[in-house]
Design a protein around this motif. Structure first.
Motif, PDB file in Angstrom:
ATOM      1  N   GLU A 163       2.209  -4.279   3.445  1.00 60.84           N
ATOM      2  CA  GLU A 163       3.393  -3.134   3.668  1.00 60.84           C
ATOM      3  C   GLU A 163       2.804  -1.845   3.307  1.00 60.84           C
ATOM      4  N   VAL A 164       3.030  -0.847   4.191  1.00 62.10           N
ATOM      5  CA  VAL A 164       2.696   0.468   3.827  1.00 62.10           C
ATOM      6  C   VAL A 164       3.655   1.380   3.623  1.00 62.10           C
TER       7      VAL A 164
ATOM      8  N   ILE B 197       0.967  -1.167  -0.070  1.00 57.64           N
ATOM      9  CA  ILE B 197      -0.019  -0.043  -0.135  1.00 57.64           C
ATOM     10  C   ILE B 197       0.767   1.300  -0.107  1.00 57.64           C
ATOM     11  N   VAL B 198       0.677   1.821  -0.993  1.00 54.38           N
ATOM     12  CA  VAL B 198       1.414   3.240  -0.911  1.00 54.38           C
ATOM     13  C   VAL B 198       0.154   4.492  -0.623  1.00 54.38           C
ATOM     14  N   THR B 199       0.849   5.525   0.096  1.00 53.46           N
ATOM     15  CA  THR B 199      -0.281   6.636   0.654  1.00 53.46           C
ATOM     16  C   THR B 199       0.367   7.999   0.016  1.00 53.46           C
TER      17      THR B 199
ATOM     18  N   LYS C  90       5.322  -0.204  -8.129  1.00 52.52           N
ATOM     19  CA  LYS C  90       5.596  -1.634  -7.144  1.00 52.52           C
ATOM     20  C   LYS C  90       4.254  -1.641  -6.158  1.00 52.52           C
ATOM     21  N   ALA C  91       3.029  -0.875  -6.271  1.00 48.55           N
ATOM     22  CA  ALA C  91       1.934  -0.678  -5.383  1.00 48.55           C
ATOM     23  C   ALA C  91       0.789  -1.547  -5.808  1.00 48.55           C
TER      24      ALA C  91
ATOM     25  N   LEU D  59      -3.488   0.030 -11.062  1.00 51.78           N
ATOM     26  CA  LEU D  59      -3.378   0.433  -9.491  1.00 51.78           C
ATOM     27  C   LEU D  59      -4.811   0.450  -9.029  1.00 51.78           C
ATOM     28  N   LYS D  60      -5.019  -0.012  -8.079  1.00 47.99           N
ATOM     29  CA  LYS D  60      -6.159   0.318  -7.133  1.00 47.99           C
ATOM     30  C   LYS D  60      -6.014   1.402  -6.357  1.00 47.99           C
TER      31      LYS D  60
END
Length: 214
Positions: A63-64, A41-43, A90-91, A115-116
C-alpha cells in the motif's frame, strides 16, 4: 521568440501531463492485497508518490500513501502535523526526496526509530547543483536524475521489503523505459529551439534547464 516560448510552454505542460498519466496508471492497483499484513509505504510529497506508485504498481500486499496533499508543493518550510505523525506511525517505509528537501526529517527519525527511510537522492549518478552554499534538492525535475531516483528508491525498497523485490525491479524497469522515452521526446522538441532563454518563478528549475541546455 514568442513561437519558441509557446512551444517550450507546451512541452513543459506535456511533460507534466505524461508524468501524471504514468503515475495514474499505478493508482488503485497497489491498494488491494490478499495479505493480512500489508507493507505500507508513505511518501513525503507528490513527486515521490508518483515514483512509488509506478514502482509498486500491481504488487499484491503493498500500500502506498502520500503524507502531504498534492498541492503542498516543496517541503522546505513544511511543518509536520499530528495527522502526519499518525500516518508515519503505521508506515513500514518512508520515501523521501532527501538532499535537504524534507526539513523535518530529523524529527521523524528521532520519533520513529524503527521506520525505514528511503532516500531517493542517495545516488552516485546525481550531480547536485547549489543555491549559494546549500544543495538544490529539486533533482526530480531533471528526467535523467529522476531516473536515478527511481533506481535508488527501488534498490532501497528491495532491501526493506525483499518479499516483493522481483516485482519492484520489473516495475522500475518498465517505468525507467517510459521516462527514457519521454526524455528523448523532449530533447527532440527542445534541442533545436532558436531561443533558449527562460525566466523561472522557483529555484527548482535549474535542473530542468541543465538537462535541456535552457
Amino acid at each position: 521568440m514568442r513561437t519558441g516560448g509557446n512551444l517550450l510552454k507546451r512541452i513543459l505542460i506535456a511533460m507534466l501531463l505524461v508524468l501524471l498519466a504514468l503515475g495514474a496508471a499505478g493508482c488503485g492497483t497497489q491498494q488491494q492485497g490478499g495479505h493480512d499484513k500489508k507493507f505500507r509505504i508513505v511518501t513525503s510529497f507528490y513527486p515521490m508518490y508518483i515514483d512509488a506508485i509506478n514502482i509498486t504498481k500491481g504488487v499484491d500486499g503493498v500500500e502506498v500513501v502520500n503524507m502531504t496533499k498534492p498541492q503542498t508543493g516543496c517541503l522546505h518550510d513544511y511543518q509536520l502535523t499530528t495527522e502526519d505523525m499518525k500516518t508515519l506511525e503505521k508506515a513500514d517505509a518512508f520515501i523521501v526526496n532527501g538532499a535537504g528537501m524534507e526539513s523535518f526529517l530529523d524529527k521523524v527519525i528521532k520519533q520513529q526509530k524503527n521506520l525505514k527511510v528511503i532516500d531517493a537522492s542517495k545516488s552516485d549518478d546525481i550531480n547536485f547543483l547549489k543555491d549559494g552554499d546549500e544543495v538544490n534538492p529539486h533533482v526530480w525535475l531533471s528526467v535523467t536524475y529522476n531516473i536515478a531516483q527511481v533506481e535508488a528508491i527501488t534498490s532501497q525498497l528491495c532491501e526493506a521489503d525483499p518479499e516483493h523485490a522481483d516485482a519492484y525491479r520489473k516495475n522500475a524497469l518498465d517505468y525507467v523505459t517510459k521516462l527514457t522515452a519521454l526524455r528523448e521526446e523532449m530533447h527532440k522538441e527542445l534541442d533545436n529551439l532558436p531561443h533558449k532563454d527562460i525566466v523561472t518563478f522557483h529555484e527548482a528549475f535549474p535542473y530542468l534547464a541543465k538537462e535541456f541546455k535552457l
